[in-house]
Write an enzyme that holds these catalytic residues in place. Structure first.
Site, PDB file in Angstrom:
ATOM      1  N   PHE A  92      -1.226  -5.322  -0.372  1.00 15.39           N
ATOM      2  CA  PHE A  92      -1.313  -4.470  -1.565  1.00 15.39           C
ATOM      3  C   PHE A  92      -0.685  -5.182  -2.763  1.00 15.39           C
ATOM      4  O   PHE A  92       0.422  -5.721  -2.662  1.00 15.39           O
ATOM      5  CB  PHE A  92      -0.593  -3.137  -1.348  1.00 15.39           C
TER       6      PHE A  92
ATOM      7  N   TYR B  44      -2.399   1.574   9.408  1.00 14.19           N
ATOM      8  CA  TYR B  44      -3.308   2.488  10.112  1.00 14.19           C
ATOM      9  C   TYR B  44      -3.413   2.178  11.610  1.00 14.19           C
ATOM     10  O   TYR B  44      -4.272   2.719  12.306  1.00 14.19           O
ATOM     11  CB  TYR B  44      -4.678   2.453   9.435  1.00 14.19           C
TER      12      TYR B  44
ATOM     13  N   PHE C 225     -10.611  -3.811   0.217  1.00 14.36           N
ATOM     14  CA  PHE C 225     -11.060  -2.597   0.892  1.00 14.36           C
ATOM     15  C   PHE C 225     -10.859  -1.340   0.030  1.00 14.36           C
ATOM     16  O   PHE C 225     -11.449  -0.301   0.300  1.00 14.36           O
ATOM     17  CB  PHE C 225     -10.349  -2.409   2.249  1.00 14.36           C
ATOM     18  N   ASP C 226     -10.050  -1.454  -1.026  1.00 15.76           N
ATOM     19  CA  ASP C 226      -9.853  -0.294  -1.911  1.00 15.76           C
ATOM     20  C   ASP C 226      -9.160  -0.754  -3.194  1.00 15.76           C
ATOM     21  O   ASP C 226      -8.425  -1.759  -3.208  1.00 15.76           O
ATOM     22  CB  ASP C 226      -9.011   0.775  -1.223  1.00 15.76           C
TER      23      ASP C 226
ATOM     24  N   TYR D 178      -3.225  -0.035  -7.891  1.00 15.51           N
ATOM     25  CA  TYR D 178      -3.132  -1.018  -6.811  1.00 15.51           C
ATOM     26  C   TYR D 178      -4.494  -1.602  -6.501  1.00 15.51           C
ATOM     27  O   TYR D 178      -5.540  -1.012  -6.769  1.00 15.51           O
ATOM     28  CB  TYR D 178      -2.544  -0.373  -5.545  1.00 15.51           C
TER      29      TYR D 178
ATOM     30  N   ILE E 148       1.180   6.023   3.933  1.00 22.16           N
ATOM     31  CA  ILE E 148       1.471   5.271   5.148  1.00 22.16           C
ATOM     32  C   ILE E 148       2.906   4.777   5.074  1.00 22.16           C
ATOM     33  O   ILE E 148       3.448   4.553   3.985  1.00 22.16           O
ATOM     34  CB  ILE E 148       0.481   4.106   5.332  1.00 22.16           C
TER      35      ILE E 148
END
Length: 620
Positions: free
Chosen positions: A125, A108, A62-63, A52, A82
């Site tokens: 995502f 979050y 962010f990731d 992902y 999540i």
């Protein structure tokens, strides 16, 4: 919650970027790529692997699992992801791509992740799903193709040779035996393979193709394998089983064609002539006697051939066709042979036995017909006429008695160390092209015929003529023609050591067993070896004077011939039987005409019996 846990489920999905949807109540799912084939969809409780990229609305990343160089593995629906990701991954297929928009309350929330995700952030995502499995999964085996005939299937402790392509569940290749140009060779069920492959190979036939899908806990599990197999990866193997055997295997025989009549079966010490095709278990031809147009000839049971063939030819019948399957420990073992027989290869020989014999075999005689009142039978030195057919034991016709004609055979004679042509001879099949017997008249040695000829090959015409015991036919045929009555018919089976031997003859293969059908047409009583004429009683005391018909003190050829023919006509003597009596008389004359001046003197005329007696005295 750790982001790494999220990445596991996104292997097969992708997301295209979406516009601002406004406040969201639930996850927004864009299935922008769905594979045509979907064998399974993600459900609650499944283990998954995925890649992902995670970004904010403005596209800032962010990731990313790609940046870490490792896929993410996790379980769906058990609170390890999540809530938005748990929901967004439901129903995905392997290789599916999704774009997920996760609102803050499903991500979050108002807390965020310190230093990474701000409070109340909407998360984007882009996911691709790579693997799905469940702890209750079993091995998935699909048979892609299977040979029609399968005498045996793989069992535990068998040694197998197979080719394979190995991929991850998303199709990513990680290994292939084909790229190494060599099969993968190993034992099954002894811990040398991963558990899934140990199980997946069971029950396979040689030549069978399978697709085997192995869940991670039957493969490399949480650790994976090196850099090519990630942790928790399902494996897909496309397998072609080339061959297999068990170290305890013996030779396997399949009797393809057995003649109705089998009077004798081959045993250790027999010399066998056979044709064969040699293949591997996948059908690859590695050798063939047919391609050389020549049988393979060898002794069996004596170590001249591989042990499996030594065993596999035991008990064959002449004319039999059988398949001999030989495990490698009875063939060429772990090393193989040359570039055509791999190590640990099972060999299959399709064999056609042409004939066999034993060096101790006699001539086999079968009397087909014997006339009643058979009182007079053939002996050595008798002159006979007979018909014959000669063939190999597989039915191949070689020769048959034919009309006598000149076939270009030269009969040569030796005298006093010289060599001269005496005339032309005729010699049929079964005749040995070798030195004939001495031609002897009433006195002395004349010459020895050497027949250099090719056998005739025509159907029945005039009978064959021969003097038995005169070394004019092969030994086995001479033996088979003895003790026959006129009109008798026989079948003779002649082993090569009594035939044409290991070298054969024109039209006759080396080491061939011959089958003769013979019929005796007529016979004439012969004369002892070394004689061309014998007296029925005592010869005249004044033999020279009686032979000298014109009383001029010398005997020319015509007087000699007239005298001998008169003795035969009056029953006082007998010529060596022949189809050409005049030639026999001519040979007798030449034998007595020592100085070759065309006449015989009293000094030159000497009886053979007298000469033999003188020789004995000289030796004493």
């Amino acid at each position: 919650m750790a982001l790494g846990s999220l990445v596991l489920l996104l292997s097969l999905l992708g997301v295209l970027g979406l516009g601002d949807p406004g406040p969201l109540e639930d996850v927004v799912i864009d299935r922008y790529y769905i594979p045509k084939i979907c064998l399974r969809e993600v459900q609650m409780g499944d283990f998954i692997r995925y890649h992902y990229n995670g970004t904010f609305k403005d596209g800032k990343k962010f990731d990313s699992s790609y940046d870490r160089g490792a896929t993410v593995a996790g379980v769906v629906g058990v609170g390890r992801l999540i809530t938005g990701m748990d929901r967004g991954l439901q129903g995905m297929c392997v290789n599916e791509r999704r774009h997920l928009i996760v609102p803050p309350h499903l991500g979050y929330g108002s807390i965020g992740v310190a230093g990474l995700i701000p409070p109340d952030a909407t998360l984007y995502f882009d996911v691709v799903m790579l693997d799905i499995w469940n702890k209750n999964d079993k091995l998935q085996i699909t048979t892609l193709s299977k040979p029609e005939h399968c005498n045996r299937t793989v069992e535990n402790s068998d040694f197998v040779r197979y080719h394979y392509n190995g991929t991850l569940l998303d199709g990513t290749p990680f290994d292939s035996s084909y790229s190494k140009d060599s099969t993968y060779d190993t034992y099954v069920g002894t811990g040398w393979l991963i558990k899934g492959m140990d199980q997946g190979l069971l029950g396979m036939c040689a030549g069978e193709k399978r697709s085997i899908i192995i869940p991670p806990f039957l493969a490399y599990g949480e650790k994976g394998y090196g850099t090519v197999i990630p942790p928790q990866a399902s494996l897909v193997f496309s397998v072609l089983l080339v061959d297999f055997h068990n170290p305890k295997d013996g030779v396997f025989l399949e009797h393809l064609e057995v003649p109705e009549s089998c009077k004798r079966r081959a045993v250790t010490g027999d010399f066998v002539r056979y044709h064969y095709n040699g293949t591997l278990m996948d059908g690859t031809l590695f050798d063939s006697s047919y391609s050389r147009n020549h049988t393979y000839n060898t002794y069996i049971g004596k170590g001249y051939i591989i042990p499996g063939m030594d065993q596999g030819l035991q008990g064959v019948c002449m004319g039999e066709r059988r398949r001999v399957v030989i495990p490698p420990h009875l063939a060429y073992g772990e090393n193989g042979a040359g570039d055509k027989i791999p190590g640990s290869a099972v060999l299959i020989f399709d064999v056609h036995v042409i004939d066999f014999h034993n060096p101790a075999d006699p001539v086999e005689i079968e009397t087909v017909y014997r006339p009643e009142g058979c009182n007079v039978t053939t002996r050595n030195r008798d002159f006979i006429r007979y018909h014959y057919n000669c063939s190999l034991l597989d039915g191949t016709k070689l020769f048959s008695s034919c009309v006598h004609r000149d076939v270009g055979c030269a009969a040569t004679g030796q005298q006093g160390g010289g060599r001269r042509v005496l005339g032309h001879g005729r010699e049929g099949a079964g005749f040995r092209c070798a030195a004939g017997p001495p031609l002897l008249g009433p006195r002395g040695f004349l010459s020895r015929l050497v027949l250099l000829c090719a056998p005739c090959s025509h159907d029945y015409g005039s009978p064959q003529e021969v003097t038995l015991g005169a070394n004019k036919v092969i030994e086995g045929l001479n033996s088979g023609l003895l003790d026959m009555c006129a009109g008798e018919r026989r079948v003779l089976i002649i082993p090569p050591h009594l035939g044409h031997g290991e070298n054969g003859a024109r039209g006759v293969p080396g080491s061939a067993v011959l089958r003769f059908e013979v019929e005796l047409i007529s016979m004439e009583e012969g004369v002892p070896e070394g004689y061309l004429f014998i007296w029925h009683g005592d010869p005249p005391e004044n033999l020279y004077e009686q032979m000298d018909l014109d009383k001029d003190g010398q005997i020319p050829a015509d007087e000699f011939s007239t005298f001998i023919l008169t003795q035969v006509a009056e029953g006082k003597g007998r010529l060596m039987p022949s189809s050409d009596p005049e030639k026999v008389i001519a040979d007798m004359f030449k034998n007595q005409d020592r100085n070759q001046d065309g006449k015989i003197t009293a000094e030159e005329l000497k009886l053979k019996s007298d000469e033999d007696q003188e020789k004995i005295h000289e030796e004493l």
